[in-house]
Every structure is written in C-alpha cells, then in structure tokens.
Scaffold this active site. Structure first.
Site, PDB file in Angstrom:
ATOM      1  CE1 TYR A   7     -60.982  86.920 -54.046  1.00 21.31           C
ATOM      2  CE2 TYR A   7     -63.380  86.748 -53.973  1.00 21.31           C
ATOM      3  CZ  TYR A   7     -62.176  86.559 -54.638  1.00 21.31           C
ATOM      4  OH  TYR A   7     -62.164  86.011 -55.884  1.00 21.31           O
ATOM      5  CE1 TYR A  29     -64.870  84.896 -50.541  1.00 20.33           C
ATOM      6  CE2 TYR A  29     -65.899  86.941 -49.840  1.00 20.33           C
ATOM      7  CZ  TYR A  29     -64.862  86.033 -49.770  1.00 20.33           C
ATOM      8  OH  TYR A  29     -63.811  86.280 -48.921  1.00 20.33           O
TER       9      TYR A  29
HETATM   10  P1  NAI Z   1     -58.362  80.482 -41.827  1.00 20.81           P
HETATM   11  O1  NAI Z   1     -59.569  79.625 -41.713  1.00 20.81           O
HETATM   12  O2  NAI Z   1     -57.050  79.835 -41.642  1.00 20.81           O
HETATM   13  O3  NAI Z   1     -58.485  81.732 -40.834  1.00 20.81           O
HETATM   14  C1  NAI Z   1     -59.713  82.280 -40.397  1.00 20.81           C
HETATM   15  C2  NAI Z   1     -59.576  82.516 -38.909  1.00 20.81           C
HETATM   16  O4  NAI Z   1     -60.681  83.215 -38.345  1.00 20.81           O
HETATM   17  C3  NAI Z   1     -59.434  81.202 -38.132  1.00 20.81           C
HETATM   18  O5  NAI Z   1     -58.209  81.184 -37.435  1.00 20.81           O
HETATM   19  C4  NAI Z   1     -60.600  81.266 -37.183  1.00 20.81           C
HETATM   20  O6  NAI Z   1     -60.385  80.574 -35.981  1.00 20.81           O
HETATM   21  C5  NAI Z   1     -60.761  82.768 -37.006  1.00 20.81           C
HETATM   22  N1  NAI Z   1     -62.021  83.130 -36.368  1.00 20.81           N
HETATM   23  C6  NAI Z   1     -63.279  82.735 -36.716  1.00 20.81           C
HETATM   24  N2  NAI Z   1     -64.172  83.211 -35.824  1.00 20.81           N
HETATM   25  C7  NAI Z   1     -63.471  83.940 -34.912  1.00 20.81           C
HETATM   26  C8  NAI Z   1     -63.848  84.686 -33.749  1.00 20.81           C
HETATM   27  N3  NAI Z   1     -65.116  84.786 -33.354  1.00 20.81           N
HETATM   28  N4  NAI Z   1     -62.861  85.297 -33.030  1.00 20.81           N
HETATM   29  C9  NAI Z   1     -61.556  85.196 -33.415  1.00 20.81           C
HETATM   30  N5  NAI Z   1     -61.158  84.504 -34.511  1.00 20.81           N
HETATM   31  C10 NAI Z   1     -62.099  83.881 -35.246  1.00 20.81           C
HETATM   32  O7  NAI Z   1     -58.456  81.136 -43.296  1.00 20.81           O
HETATM   33  P2  NAI Z   1     -57.666  82.345 -44.013  1.00 20.81           P
HETATM   34  O8  NAI Z   1     -57.942  82.174 -45.439  1.00 20.81           O
HETATM   35  O9  NAI Z   1     -56.274  82.405 -43.539  1.00 20.81           O
HETATM   36  O10 NAI Z   1     -58.493  83.614 -43.541  1.00 20.81           O
HETATM   37  C11 NAI Z   1     -57.906  84.777 -43.048  1.00 20.81           C
HETATM   38  C12 NAI Z   1     -58.550  86.009 -43.622  1.00 20.81           C
HETATM   39  O11 NAI Z   1     -58.225  86.114 -45.021  1.00 20.81           O
HETATM   40  C13 NAI Z   1     -60.090  86.053 -43.556  1.00 20.81           C
HETATM   41  O12 NAI Z   1     -60.496  87.383 -43.280  1.00 20.81           O
HETATM   42  C14 NAI Z   1     -60.473  85.678 -44.967  1.00 20.81           C
HETATM   43  O13 NAI Z   1     -61.759  86.101 -45.301  1.00 20.81           O
HETATM   44  C15 NAI Z   1     -59.397  86.427 -45.722  1.00 20.81           C
HETATM   45  N6  NAI Z   1     -59.242  86.044 -47.120  1.00 20.81           N
HETATM   46  C16 NAI Z   1     -59.083  84.728 -47.457  1.00 20.81           C
HETATM   47  C17 NAI Z   1     -59.000  84.355 -48.772  1.00 20.81           C
HETATM   48  C18 NAI Z   1     -58.908  82.915 -49.150  1.00 20.81           C
HETATM   49  O14 NAI Z   1     -59.178  82.572 -50.307  1.00 20.81           O
HETATM   50  N7  NAI Z   1     -58.512  82.044 -48.237  1.00 20.81           N
HETATM   51  C19 NAI Z   1     -59.024  85.361 -49.884  1.00 20.81           C
HETATM   52  C20 NAI Z   1     -59.139  86.721 -49.416  1.00 20.81           C
HETATM   53  C21 NAI Z   1     -59.258  87.036 -48.088  1.00 20.81           C
END
Ligand code: NAI
Length: 270
Positions: free
Chosen positions: A149, A159
């Site tokens: 991000y 953030y």
């Molecule tokens: P999400 O909550 O659906 O996905 C995050 C994932 O990380 C979850 O599936 C979670 O179980 C996993 N996770 C956490 N700890 C873990 C570990 N120790 N080992 C393996 N997996 C682990 O949310 P989202 O938004 O789909 O996030 C995906 C990526 O996108 C992240 O890197 C997030 O920072 C990034 N992102 C999200 C934005 C948003 O506004 N939602 C904007 C820009 C980037």
C-alpha cells in the site's frame, strides 16, 4: 477468458474469505487455466472459508504460518509434488499489525507487537522467497507478486506501523528480485493496491472515510479486489516477462493526483 495461465502452477497465500484479494485472484487464475495450492495460517483456516474456494477451483490446501520456515519448506516441497513440477507463480497476500489490532497508536507502540507484525507482513515475504530459492522451486520466467500500500511512500496516519512494514516489504521485492532475476530468471514485483474492503483493510481506523476519499481522488476510481486479481494475472502471464523489481501502483491514478475536482468541491462549499 484467455487461457493466459494454461499449464502454469502456483501457490496462493492469504485467501481468508470471499472479500480477500487472494480469493478473487485464485478464482481468476483458475479461470485462466492455472492450477495452484492454497495456503493460509492454520488459525485462519479454522475461521475462514478456504475449503469452499478449494472445492470451486479444484485446489488442495496446505496450512502454513508464513513466518515459520519449517511450514514453508513443507509447503513448497508438497506443492511441487501435488502440482507435478516447479512453481510458475506465487502470490503473497498477507498482512497484519498487532499494534493496529490492539489499538496502539503509532507513537505508543508495543515493540513485541511491532516485531510480530513486521515478521508477518514483511519478513515473511523474504522467508517465502528464500525457501523457494533454496529448493530451486521456481520455473524459469516464473513470477512472484506481493501486495502493498502507498503508505510506504506517503504518510497516512492511521495506517500505523503497517506503513513501515510495507516499505520493508517493497525493499525486499527489489533486493530479492535482483538475485532471483540473475540466477533463475524469475521476476519479483509488488502491487500497490487502492484501499479495498477486506478483513485486513477494514482493520485500519476510519477505513470508510479513507476509501471514499481515495475513490474521489482517483480519476478512474478505486481499483477493486477484482481489478487487482486481473492485474495480478497479467503479471503471472508470459506477457510481462521483463517486468521485475517494481512497485506497481494499481490505484486508479490516486498516487499521481494532487487534488481532484470532487475533493475541491467538498471544501469550497460551492
Ligand atoms: P485479508 O484479511 O483477506 O487477507 C490477509 C491475509 O493474511 C489473511 O488471509 C490472513 O489469514 C493472512 N495471514 C495473516 N497472518 C498470517 C501468517 N502468519 N501466515 C500466513 N498468512 C497470514 O485482507 P486483504 O486486504 O485481502 O489483504 C491482502 C494483502 O493486500 C495484504 O498484504 C494487505 O496489506 C494488502 N493490501 C490491502 C489493502 C486493503 O485496503 N485491503 C490495500 C493495499 C494492500
């Protein structure tokens, strides 16, 4: 669909529920003919609905904590066995800040929380790549993508320490991208995505205002999770073979917009 990923094998981290960027990506990759293993932290498996996604896409699930090297070694070795060869694409879609979760302000961090969040959100990307590298698990012209991000470049106060974690993550993509490119002809990039309503996204304080503001600032509007899945597929495909070590903004133009007409109108009272 275009069969862009026909015959390609991959590993997808981070599909928690149907809102997850990784979930949408898995569906899109499947539609483009790719096969993959789904993985998530063991605790997220119990809470999430990953089984449903696995059934839909004909995928197997291998639990792995992305901070745990043994788990990652097992994941990579088993994935090659299940998929029948080396890996062509990997999505790292993982993020979590303990300070954010526990409501600690940026100026009042608990450093155990800071370290844990850094390990999960940033160092895990290095661990994933080092494991792939050591097992020589990536095919030539393979592609590795992590999600990030823009708070890595510009300050968004709420953030919190995730901004620092994302800066570190993006740096890892460049540094490892060099070695992966030189030695194995594998590309490594980060996609800097618009705010997206997911479990991780909604953890950010004031997310509703934040996402609406970004939408009004972006000439094309916010990029959705579905848009992100499409973009990721292009980076996994053979159409982007020489794109590497980049942080690629996927944000409807937000990052290069100083102000938009809509935002001016909000303030001018006209
Ligand atoms: P999400 O909550 O659906 O996905 C995050 C994932 O990380 C979850 O599936 C979670 O179980 C996993 N996770 C956490 N700890 C873990 C570990 N120790 N080992 C393996 N997996 C682990 O949310 P989202 O938004 O789909 O996030 C995906 C990526 O996108 C992240 O890197 C997030 O920072 C990034 N992102 C999200 C934005 C948003 O506004 N939602 C904007 C820009 C980037």
């Amino acid at each position: 669909m275009y069969n862009l990923l026909k015959g390609k094998r991959g590993i997808i981290f981070g599909a928690l529920d149907e809102n997850s960027i990784a979930w949408k990506t898995a569906e899109r990759v499947h539609a483009e003919g790719g096969t993959f293993v789904l993985t998530n932290a063991p605790i997220a498996m119990r809470m999430g609905q990953i089984k449903e996604l696995a059934d839909k896409t004909g995928s197997e699930i291998i639990p792995a904590d992305a901070t745990n090297l043994e788990d990652l070694e097992n994941l990579v070795a088993k994935s090659m066995e299940i998929l029948g060869g080396k890996i062509d694409f990997v999505l790292h879609s993982i993020g979590m800040s303990v300070n954010v979760r526990k409501g600690r302000h940026y100026t009042d961090q608990n450093y155990d929380f800071t370290s844990k969040g850094w390990d999960v959100s940033a160092v895990s990307f290095h661990k994933v790549m080092q494991t792939l590298y050591k097992q020589d698990a990536m095919s030539e012209w393979g592609s590795i993508v992590a999600l990030t991000y823009m708070a890595a470049q510009r300050t968004f106060p709420d953030y919190n320490d995730m901004a620092d974690n994302k800066a570190y993550l993006e740096s890892i993509a460049r540094s490892f991208g060099y070695f992966f490119g030189k030695e194995k002809k594998v590309r490594v990039n980060t996609i800097s995505q618009s705010p997206t309503p997911t479990t991780a996204g909604q953890g950010v304080k004031g997310f509703g205002g934040f996402i609406a503001y970004a939408d009004k600032m972006s000439p094309l509007g916010n990029a959705t999770a579905q848009d992100c899945a499409d973009y990721t597929v292009s980076l996994f495909s053979d159409l982007t073979k020489k794109v590497t070590m980049q942080n690629l903004f996927h944000d409807g133009g937000f990052s290069n917009t100083g102000v938009s007409q809509e935002v001016i109108e909000e303030f001018s009272g006209e």
